[in-house]
Structure formats: C-alpha cells, structure tokens
Write a protein that holds these residues in place. Structure first.
Motif, PDB file in Angstrom:
ATOM      1  N   UNK A  95       8.375   8.749   6.857  1.00 15.97           N
ATOM      2  CA  UNK A  95       7.413   9.816   6.580  1.00 15.97           C
ATOM      3  C   UNK A  95       8.116  11.100   6.146  1.00 15.97           C
ATOM      4  N   UNK A  96       7.659  11.657   5.023  1.00 18.72           N
ATOM      5  CA  UNK A  96       8.157  12.944   4.559  1.00 18.72           C
ATOM      6  C   UNK A  96       9.501  12.920   3.867  1.00 18.72           C
ATOM      7  N   UNK A  97      10.066  11.738   3.661  1.00 15.79           N
ATOM      8  CA  UNK A  97      11.402  11.683   3.062  1.00 15.79           C
ATOM      9  C   UNK A  97      11.356  11.990   1.572  1.00 15.79           C
ATOM     10  N   UNK A  98      12.351  12.756   1.109  1.00 11.54           N
ATOM     11  CA  UNK A  98      12.480  13.047  -0.317  1.00 11.54           C
ATOM     12  C   UNK A  98      12.836  11.784  -1.088  1.00 11.54           C
ATOM     13  N   UNK A  99      12.540  11.787  -2.392  1.00 12.13           N
ATOM     14  CA  UNK A  99      12.879  10.647  -3.230  1.00 12.13           C
ATOM     15  C   UNK A  99      14.192  10.803  -3.974  1.00 12.13           C
ATOM     16  N   UNK A 100      14.735  12.007  -4.015  1.00  9.86           N
ATOM     17  CA  UNK A 100      15.971  12.236  -4.765  1.00  9.86           C
ATOM     18  C   UNK A 100      16.633  13.533  -4.301  1.00  9.86           C
ATOM     19  N   UNK A 101      17.887  13.703  -4.694  1.00 11.28           N
ATOM     20  CA  UNK A 101      18.617  14.931  -4.409  1.00 11.28           C
ATOM     21  C   UNK A 101      19.621  15.165  -5.533  1.00 11.28           C
ATOM     22  N   UNK A 102      19.808  16.413  -5.913  1.00 11.41           N
ATOM     23  CA  UNK A 102      20.824  16.759  -6.914  1.00 11.41           C
ATOM     24  C   UNK A 102      22.164  16.976  -6.218  1.00 11.41           C
ATOM     25  N   UNK A 119      28.321  19.494  -3.549  1.00 12.03           N
ATOM     26  CA  UNK A 119      27.331  20.353  -2.907  1.00 12.03           C
ATOM     27  C   UNK A 119      25.951  19.722  -3.056  1.00 12.03           C
ATOM     28  N   UNK A 120      25.176  19.734  -1.975  1.00 19.57           N
ATOM     29  CA  UNK A 120      23.813  19.218  -2.021  1.00 19.57           C
ATOM     30  C   UNK A 120      22.985  19.877  -0.927  1.00 19.57           C
ATOM     31  N   UNK A 121      21.686  19.965  -1.186  1.00 15.97           N
ATOM     32  CA  UNK A 121      20.766  20.564  -0.223  1.00 15.97           C
ATOM     33  C   UNK A 121      20.290  19.507   0.765  1.00 15.97           C
ATOM     34  N   UNK A 122      20.169  19.914   2.015  1.00 16.24           N
ATOM     35  CA  UNK A 122      19.639  19.014   3.030  1.00 16.24           C
ATOM     36  C   UNK A 122      18.125  19.170   3.120  1.00 16.24           C
ATOM     37  N   UNK A 123      17.458  18.097   3.509  1.00 15.48           N
ATOM     38  CA  UNK A 123      16.010  18.164   3.643  1.00 15.48           C
ATOM     39  C   UNK A 123      15.610  19.031   4.833  1.00 15.48           C
ATOM     40  N   UNK A 124      16.438  19.014   5.875  1.00 17.31           N
ATOM     41  CA  UNK A 124      16.142  19.776   7.084  1.00 17.31           C
ATOM     42  C   UNK A 124      16.787  21.162   7.045  1.00 17.31           C
ATOM     43  N   UNK A 125      16.246  22.120   7.791  1.00 17.51           N
ATOM     44  CA  UNK A 125      16.820  23.472   7.829  1.00 17.51           C
ATOM     45  C   UNK A 125      17.980  23.587   8.812  1.00 17.51           C
ATOM     46  N   UNK A 126      18.664  22.480   9.041  1.00 17.76           N
ATOM     47  CA  UNK A 126      19.828  22.463   9.925  1.00 17.76           C
ATOM     48  C   UNK A 126      20.774  21.370   9.439  1.00 17.76           C
ATOM     49  N   UNK A 127      22.062  21.476   9.754  1.00 17.27           N
ATOM     50  CA  UNK A 127      23.015  20.449   9.321  1.00 17.27           C
ATOM     51  C   UNK A 127      22.883  19.194  10.173  1.00 17.27           C
ATOM     52  N   UNK A 401      23.600  10.287   2.568  1.00 15.90           N
ATOM     53  CA  UNK A 401      22.677   9.978   3.653  1.00 15.90           C
ATOM     54  C   UNK A 401      22.220  11.302   4.253  1.00 15.90           C
ATOM     55  N   UNK A 402      20.919  11.503   4.310  1.00 15.14           N
ATOM     56  CA  UNK A 402      20.360  12.775   4.762  1.00 15.14           C
ATOM     57  C   UNK A 402      19.154  12.513   5.665  1.00 15.14           C
ATOM     58  N   UNK A 403      18.898  13.407   6.593  1.00  9.70           N
ATOM     59  CA  UNK A 403      17.720  13.334   7.454  1.00  9.70           C
ATOM     60  C   UNK A 403      17.756  12.129   8.388  1.00  9.70           C
ATOM     61  N   UNK A 404      18.854  11.997   9.148  1.00 12.18           N
ATOM     62  CA  UNK A 404      18.928  11.033  10.258  1.00 12.18           C
ATOM     63  C   UNK A 404      18.673   9.593   9.824  1.00 12.18           C
ATOM     64  N   UNK A 405      19.505   9.122   8.910  1.00 12.64           N
ATOM     65  CA  UNK A 405      19.283   7.783   8.362  1.00 12.64           C
ATOM     66  C   UNK A 405      20.613   7.126   8.034  1.00 12.64           C
TER      67      UNK A 405
END
Length: 432
Positions: A95-102, A119-127, A401-405
C-alpha cells in the motif's frame, strides 16, 4: 538529519587515501550527472520475459536488449506505475508504494580507485537505517520487524522494518546477454517472493544447492543450470568453478543503510549459481546465538546510555550496534523486560577481511535525500572480483530498496554502460 556515521566514515576513509583522492573532498559539482529512472518490476522474472504473457518474448529469446522495445521517454515511469499495483505481476501489492525513483549518478576515478556517487529521494521523511531486531517477549528473544512483502507484515502481525539499500551489478562483457537484459538475467521463478517459490524439500533435493551449502534460492545466472529455465537443475561444481575462473559471473556490490553504512563500507559479492559473498568476512553478522537464540551482543550502556531500546524509540536515533565501538557481550542476567529490543545484526569494520572488504563508502541522509559514494579499488585480482581499469567499459545495472522492503520489492534500471575514460552512458571523469 545528517547521520554521525557519515563523519566516522570520512575520518576512517581519509586516513587511507594518501596516494589517492580523498573521497570526502571530491568536487562533485565538476562531474557530469546522469539521471537514471529506476522502476518497480514486480514478478517479471526471466522466465516471464520469455513466456507468451510478454509481448516481447521472441526478442528476448533472440538475445535482443530490453530497450530495443522499451525506449520511450517515460517508459520506466509508466512501467513502474503499472507494475506496482495489484495485477498479474504483483499478487502482494504494498500500500502506498511508489512505482519509480530517479537515481542521479556521477562517476570519477584516479590511479587507485573508482568513485561512484548516487543520490535518490526516499519515500519516507526519515532514513531507512532501522533493520530487524531481537525482541524479548518476557520469556524468549524473537525476531521483530520484517520486510513489507512478507505475509506477517501485510496481515498486520509484524511491523515493516527493513534497511534501505542501493545495489550496483557490473559485468565486463563476459556474461552473455547481461549487457542486453541486465539484472533480469539473475531474476527467476522459484526465488524468494517470486512465482513458484522454492520449498525446503525442493532445495534439499537439489544437488548443486546442497553442494554449495545453501538452504534457499536466490539470484543466479542461467549458465549455472543444465536447464536455464529451471532452478531445480544444476551443473557440477567443477563446471561452476570453471565458469567463475572464466569470469562468467556478475559483480554485485550492495550498500546497506543499517549493515554497512555505519562503518563506511559497501559489501562485495557476485552472482553465478547463487548470490554469493566474496571470500573473507563481511562487515555484518547475525547477532542471534544459534543455540540459545539470545543476542550475542548488546549495547554498551556506558557509551550509549542504554543497553536496549523499545519499539517507541524506533527511528528516533541511530541504532547501530558496532562491535568495536558501542557493543559488549550479552548479559542474560541484566534485568531484561518484555519489549526490550537489540539489533538482529552486529556490524564491524575491524572484522571485515579479504575480498569481501574491498569496497568503501561515504553516505548521508538529509532532507529526504540519500547521498552515497561507492569507493572501489582499481585493478583487483581476486578471483571473485571484476577488475576496473582505465579505458574499460562495463555493463551496469542499479537497484534501490526503499520503504522497508527486500528481495524483488526494489526499483531497478535497464542496463547502462560505465566507462572509465571511455565513451559510455555514464563516463567517469579522471581526477587530477
């Protein structure tokens, strides 16, 4: 938020670079940036790519590149947004996972090392520096926290806790079709979280996996199987060893936000018959005692102010257990209470040895952005390494790998090329 681990890494690395560029002082503003869009692949295994369900199956079978079809300006974003949702290739959507990242990529080198900055942005506001814990339930220590693709998380029985990760796969042209099909060459049905996932009995019946002492199925190359489309088959150890000696393996370098970041390193491995670590000792190890199931180490309260944490303290500090800096042997009589938690992994730069300890790193998270510099020595001669050299061009694939996965829940790239003083998609600049 800037992590203290960044400064530890800089101090450690800088001391060893008298004859090379100080990676903490490279002027990255003078190095070109290549933006590579990574996308969510779902369960698109190599077997699916060659099946009737894939419109481009005939081209894949003919050895053509993925980008011979997928060449649109927004191709990766459109694929990711489609595949991340529930459908034939995603039976367990997060649920809520992004489909891509630059992913923004820069590369440089000198006479000693290659340096790649990501460099890449995380989906969450924390590392995503938290990883799995051992939690005391009043009687026993049990694993607490799992990746979001796991059933126990999707059913709400466990929280999603797993480190962020950034991966580089690299080949020097010796692995057939890697330059065209990239990481999909290593992704197969039967692997963890993939269609027809292995069973314990199937693994035990597989002569190759038993010979290499594995108890599950992870990334592998088709060349390692007698039937490239069936993981249950396998070539002999002599054939595997010969393929390795011939360089027919893919380099796999993984930076981990919990298990390598804190000690300024990137782990070093390769893919052939399995996803292997290089010879030597990694910078991380399991913290659970195999016999007692208790932790092996706990935090040194004299240095950290605590011997354990509780769930309400997650993501409110840096919870790295570093053997030589803030850890002491576990004391079973230290007055443990229900809910006390200790990391399931202990890290150590001192303990890392051999080919497994080749790669260094400088990394930090600030304002929603990870910045990570991979430091890779040139000219490595270990039998489990791909040697980088000036003038060389290499096939590379990237994953985040981003957002606990973990496993297939990452974002991946189509194949790119990296050149050290040579024409390529990503051209490394020679440092003066």
């Amino acid at each position: 938020m800037k992590l203290k681990a960044l400064f530890i890494a800089i101090a450690t690395l800088s001391a060893g670079y008298a004859a090379a560029a100080d990676p903490a002082k490279i002027d990255w503003d003078a190095v070109p940036v290549k933006t590579v869009t990574l996308f969510y692949p779902g369960q698109s295994s190599l077997e699916w790519l060659t099946s009737k369900a894939h419109k481009g199956a005939s081209k894949v079978k003919a050895g053509q590149a993925c980008v011979s079809c997928h060449d649109g300006a927004n191709e990766e974003k459109e694929l990711g947004d489609k595949l991340v949702k529930a459908g034939p290739l995603e039976p367990m959507p997060v649920a809520g996972k992004n489909g891509w990242v630059d992913l923004h990529v820069q590369a440089a080198y000198d006479d000693k090392n290659a340096y790649m900055r990501f460099q890449w942005k995380t989906q969450n506001p924390f590392p995503g520096t938290e990883h799995q814990y051992l939690r005391f339930d009043g009687k026993e220590w049990k694993v607490y926290g799992f990746p979001k693709l796991d059933k126990v998380v999707q059913e709400g029985k466990q929280p999603g806790i797993y480190e962020d990760r950034m991966t580089v796969m690299l080949d020097d042209g010796k692995v057939e079709n890697f330059g065209k099909q990239g990481c999909w060459l290593t992704c197969h049905d039967g692997e963890r979280d993939m269609p027809n996932q292995f069973t314990k009995e199937e693994v035990q019946a597989n002569a190759l996996l038993q010979a290499v002492k594995r108890n599950d199925v992870r990334k592998y190359l088709p060349i390692s199987r007698t039937d490239p489309a069936d993981w249950k088959t396998g070539k002999s150890l002599d054939e595997i060893n010969q393929a390795k000696a011939d360089g027919k393996f893919v380099e796999l370098m993984q930076w981990r936000a919990h298990r390598s970041h804190a000690v300024g390193m990137t782990d070093d491995g390769y893919v052939l018959e399995w996803r292997n670590s290089d010879a030597g000792t990694n910078m991380f190890a399991g913290n659970a005692d195999g016999k007692t199931h208790q932790p092996k180490f706990m935090w040194d309260a004299a240095k950290t102010g605590y011997k354990s944490i509780t769930a309400d303290q997650l993501r409110k500090g840096e919870h790295f257990l570093i053997r030589e800096k803030n850890a002491v042997p576990f004391d079973p009589n230290a007055g443990w209470k229900e809910g006390d938690m200790i990391p399931d992994y202990v890290t150590s730069r001192v303990d890392a040895k051999g080919s497994a300890a080749d790669n260094n790193a400088i990394s930090s998270w600030k304002d929603g952005l990870w910045t990570y510099v991979l430091v890779r020595p040139l000219g490595l001669t270990n039998p489990d390494d791909k040697a980088l050299k000036e003038g060389g061009v290499y096939n590379v694939g990237f994953a985040v790998h981003d957002d606990n996965i973990t496993t297939r829940g990452h974002f991946v790239s189509f194949n790119k090329t990296l050149g050290l003083g040579a024409k390529a998609d990503i051209e490394a600049v020679k440092l003066k």
